[in-house]
Design an enzyme around this catalytic site. Structure first.
Site, PDB file in Angstrom:
ATOM      1  N   TYR A   1       0.867  -1.172   0.000  1.00  0.00           N
ATOM      2  CA  TYR A   1       0.000   0.000   0.000  1.00  0.00           C
ATOM      3  C   TYR A   1       0.911   1.232   0.000  1.00  0.00           C
ATOM      4  O   TYR A   1       1.619   1.495   0.972  1.00  0.00           O
ATOM      5  CB  TYR A   1      -0.916   0.031   1.223  1.00  0.00           C
ATOM      6  CG  TYR A   1      -1.907  -1.118   1.300  1.00  0.00           C
ATOM      7  CD1 TYR A   1      -2.271  -1.832   0.162  1.00  0.00           C
ATOM      8  CD2 TYR A   1      -2.485  -1.476   2.503  1.00  0.00           C
ATOM      9  CE1 TYR A   1      -3.184  -2.882   0.229  1.00  0.00           C
ATOM     10  CE2 TYR A   1      -3.400  -2.518   2.587  1.00  0.00           C
ATOM     11  CZ  TYR A   1      -3.730  -3.220   1.436  1.00  0.00           C
ATOM     12  OH  TYR A   1      -4.641  -4.253   1.526  1.00  0.00           O
TER      13      TYR A   1
ATOM     14  N   LEU B   1     -21.007   0.333  -1.049  1.00  0.00           N
ATOM     15  CA  LEU B   1     -22.310  -0.294  -1.281  1.00  0.00           C
ATOM     16  C   LEU B   1     -23.424   0.733  -1.400  1.00  0.00           C
ATOM     17  O   LEU B   1     -23.485   1.688  -0.633  1.00  0.00           O
ATOM     18  CB  LEU B   1     -22.651  -1.220  -0.099  1.00  0.00           C
ATOM     19  CG  LEU B   1     -21.716  -2.389   0.165  1.00  0.00           C
ATOM     20  CD1 LEU B   1     -22.094  -3.058   1.485  1.00  0.00           C
ATOM     21  CD2 LEU B   1     -21.785  -3.381  -0.984  1.00  0.00           C
TER      22      LEU B   1
HETATM   23  N1  LIG Z   1      -6.468  -8.913   0.813  1.00  0.00           N
HETATM   24  C1  LIG Z   1      -6.803  -8.102  -0.168  1.00  0.00           C
HETATM   25  O1  LIG Z   1      -6.640  -8.403  -1.346  1.00  0.00           O
HETATM   26  C2  LIG Z   1      -7.416  -6.768   0.165  1.00  0.00           C
HETATM   27  C3  LIG Z   1      -8.012  -6.012  -0.862  1.00  0.00           C
HETATM   28  C4  LIG Z   1      -8.600  -4.814  -0.520  1.00  0.00           C
HETATM   29  C5  LIG Z   1      -8.581  -4.364   0.786  1.00  0.00           C
HETATM   30  N2  LIG Z   1      -7.979  -5.106   1.763  1.00  0.00           N
HETATM   31  C6  LIG Z   1      -8.008  -4.686   3.180  1.00  0.00           C
HETATM   32  O2  LIG Z   1      -9.364  -4.541   3.552  1.00  0.00           O
HETATM   33  C7  LIG Z   1      -9.568  -3.255   4.137  1.00  0.00           C
HETATM   34  C8  LIG Z   1     -10.982  -2.804   3.859  1.00  0.00           C
HETATM   35  O3  LIG Z   1     -11.190  -2.665   2.468  1.00  0.00           O
HETATM   36  P1  LIG Z   1     -11.279  -1.261   1.727  1.00  0.00           P
HETATM   37  O4  LIG Z   1     -10.761  -0.171   2.607  1.00  0.00           O
HETATM   38  O5  LIG Z   1     -10.672  -1.422   0.410  1.00  0.00           O
HETATM   39  O6  LIG Z   1     -12.830  -1.111   1.459  1.00  0.00           O
HETATM   40  P2  LIG Z   1     -14.098  -0.875   2.389  1.00  0.00           P
HETATM   41  O7  LIG Z   1     -13.732  -0.914   3.827  1.00  0.00           O
HETATM   42  O8  LIG Z   1     -15.151  -1.772   1.908  1.00  0.00           O
HETATM   43  O9  LIG Z   1     -14.537   0.592   1.965  1.00  0.00           O
HETATM   44  C9  LIG Z   1     -13.678   1.662   1.999  1.00  0.00           C
HETATM   45  C10 LIG Z   1     -14.353   2.799   1.238  1.00  0.00           C
HETATM   46  O10 LIG Z   1     -15.547   3.172   1.892  1.00  0.00           O
HETATM   47  C11 LIG Z   1     -15.470   4.527   2.323  1.00  0.00           C
HETATM   48  N3  LIG Z   1     -16.062   4.570   3.658  1.00  0.00           N
HETATM   49  C12 LIG Z   1     -15.588   4.020   4.788  1.00  0.00           C
HETATM   50  N4  LIG Z   1     -16.428   4.229   5.815  1.00  0.00           N
HETATM   51  C13 LIG Z   1     -17.456   4.934   5.306  1.00  0.00           C
HETATM   52  C14 LIG Z   1     -18.636   5.475   5.874  1.00  0.00           C
HETATM   53  N5  LIG Z   1     -18.940   5.292   7.175  1.00  0.00           N
HETATM   54  N6  LIG Z   1     -19.496   6.153   5.066  1.00  0.00           N
HETATM   55  C15 LIG Z   1     -19.217   6.328   3.765  1.00  0.00           C
HETATM   56  N7  LIG Z   1     -18.114   5.852   3.164  1.00  0.00           N
HETATM   57  C16 LIG Z   1     -17.232   5.147   3.935  1.00  0.00           C
HETATM   58  C17 LIG Z   1     -14.019   4.903   2.296  1.00  0.00           C
HETATM   59  O11 LIG Z   1     -13.852   6.265   1.999  1.00  0.00           O
HETATM   60  P3  LIG Z   1     -13.359   7.337   3.127  1.00  0.00           P
HETATM   61  O12 LIG Z   1     -11.883   7.196   3.240  1.00  0.00           O
HETATM   62  O13 LIG Z   1     -13.795   8.630   2.547  1.00  0.00           O
HETATM   63  O14 LIG Z   1     -14.077   6.987   4.391  1.00  0.00           O
HETATM   64  C18 LIG Z   1     -13.499   4.035   1.166  1.00  0.00           C
HETATM   65  O15 LIG Z   1     -13.745   4.671  -0.078  1.00  0.00           O
HETATM   66  C19 LIG Z   1      -8.496  -2.386   3.485  1.00  0.00           C
HETATM   67  O16 LIG Z   1      -8.262  -1.213   4.229  1.00  0.00           O
HETATM   68  C20 LIG Z   1      -7.333  -3.344   3.432  1.00  0.00           C
HETATM   69  O17 LIG Z   1      -6.652  -3.338   4.672  1.00  0.00           O
HETATM   70  C21 LIG Z   1      -7.422  -6.314   1.458  1.00  0.00           C
END
Ligand SMILES: NC(=O)c1ccc[n+]([C@@H]2O[C@H](COP(=O)([O-])OP(=O)(O)OC[C@H]3O[C@@H](n4cnc5c(N)ncnc54)[C@H](OP(=O)(O)O)[C@@H]3O)[C@@H](O)[C@H]2O)c1
Length: 293
Positions: free
Chosen positions: A63, A221
C-alpha cells in the site's frame, strides 16, 4: 461498555482481538499509490482508531508502496501490547500503480523484510499470503511453493502466524497441510457473497474470516433495501452493512477502511447496532437476489 466490546472478540493467532478492527489501505494516496493528500489526517485516524479500542489493524507494504506502513509506524510506534498488525505479501506495485504478482521466494522474503523495516518490528504478528492467481478473485492453483517459503520465515522467527488471502477452500486445505492458518481474508460483503460456504467451513474450524471490501471497497455499497433498513433503525447504511457482517458468523473480524475520522467513528458504532428479524430478512435477500435491490 463501548461499541467495540459490545461486538465481542475472536481469536487471531495467539491473541483475542475486538471484532471491529481497521483496514489501513485508504491511508495511502489516490489509487493506494504514493503519499496521502493529508498525512497529519492519516496519522490522526490511526491514533483515533487505537484510542477507540481497535486492536487489529490490517495493512501491507504494497500500500503506497511502503507509505501506509510508514504512517502506521509514525502514528503508533511503540505499539500497544495488545495491538495485532496483520500484513500481506505476494504482490508488488508497478511504476504505473499496477498490482503485480510477487510470489517467488526472493520476492516473498524481501516483502517480509520490507514489512518488518517499515513497521519497525522484529517479528510480524500475522502475514497473509495474498494469492495472485487472479488479481481480483480467487482461482484454483497450488500454493505449496510460496506458503512453504513463508513457513520457513516463520520457523526463523520473523513471522508469528500465517493466513491466506484471495483463497479457495482447496487452497485452505492445502495450506493447512503446510502450516497453521489463523485467518482467511477474502472479498465478501452484503452484496458479494461468493464465500458463504467457505465462511461456514471456517466457522466450524474456528478460524477467523476477515472480509475485505466490507463496505464495497472502491465503490461503496448502495442499495435501496440497505438504505431503507438503515433509516428504519436510525443508523447509516454503512453501519447496517457492518452489523450484518458481525451477525453473519462469530468468526468474522471486520477491517473497514477509511481516511475520515467521522467515518471511523460511524463504523465503530456498528458494534452497538442490533438487527431485528425483519431487517435481517430484508438484508439477506439483497445477496440472494444477486443485485443491489
Ligand atoms: N487482501 C486483499 O486483497 C485486500 C483487498 C482490498 C482491501 N484489503 C483490506 O481490507 C480493508 C478494507 O477494504 P477497503 O478499505 O478497500 O474497502 P471498504 O472498507 O469496503 O470501503 C472503503 C471505502 O468506503 C469509504 N467509507 C468508509 N467508511 C465509510 C462510511 N462510514 N461512510 C461512507 N463511506 C465510507 C471509504 O472512503 P473514506 O476514506 O472517505 O471513508 C473508502 O472509499 C483495506 O483497508 C485493506 O486493509 C485487502
Amino acid at each position: 461498555m463501548t461499541s467495540l466490546t459490545t461486538a465481542g472478540t475472536f481469536p487471531l493467532g495467539h491473541r483475542s482481538v475486538n471484532r471491529l478492527g481497521y483496514g489501513a489501505m485508504q491511508l495511502a494516496g489516490p489509487g493506494v499509490f504514493g503519499p496521502p493528500r493529508d498525512r497529519d489526517a492519516a496519522l490522526a485516524v490511526l491514533r483515533q482508531a487505537v484510542a477507540s479500542g481497535v486492536n487489529h489493524i490490517d495493512t501491507s507494504d504494497f500500500y503506497g508502496p511502503h507509505v501506509t506502513n510508514q504512517i502506521i509506524r509514525e502514528a503508533l510506534h511503540p505499539y500497544p501490547d495488545d495491538l495485532v498488525i496483520v500484513t500481506k505479501v505476494g504482490a508488488v506495485r508497478g511504476a504505473d500503480a499496477s498490482w503485480n504478482p510477487a510470489m517467488a521466494p526472493a520476492e516473498l522474503t524481501r516483502a517480509v523484510h520490507d514489512n518488518l523495516r517499515n513497521l519497525g518490528l522484529d517479528v510480524l504478528d500475522v502475514v497473509n499470503l495474498r494469492i495472485m492467481g487472479q488479481v481480483h478473485g480467487p482461482s484454483e492453483g497450488s500454493i505449496e511453493a510460496p506458503l512453504t517459503v513463508l513457513a520457513e520465515l516463520q520457523r526463523q522467527g520473523l513471522i508469528r502466524h500465517l493466513g491466506l488471502s484471495n483463497a479457495t477452500s482447496a487452497q485452505l486445505k492445502q495450506g493447512r497441510g503446510i502450516a497453521e492458518i489463523v485467518c482467511v481474508q477474502n472479498n465478501y460483503n452484503l452484496v458479494h457473497r461468493d464465500d458463504d460456504a467457505l465462511i461456514d467451513e471456517l466457522t466450524g474450524l474456528g478460524i477467523a474470516y476477515v472480509p475485505f471490501f466490507p463496505l464495497g471497497g472502491f465503490t461503496p455499497l448502495q442499495s435501496t433495501a440497505l438504505s431503507d433498513v438503515a433509516t428504519s433503525l436510525g443508523a447509516t447504511p454503512m453501519q447496517v452493512a457492518l452489523a450484518w457482517l458481525l451477525h453473519r458468523a462469530p468468526n468474522i473480524l471486520l477491517i473497514p477502511g477509511t481516511s475520515s475520522p467521522d467515518h471511523l467513528r460511524e463504523n465503530l458504532g456498528a458494534g452497538q447496532l442490533a438487527l431485528p428479524g425483519a431487517a435481517l430478512a430484508r438484508l439477506n435477500a439483497i445477496g440472494k437476489a444477486g443485485h443491489l435491490g
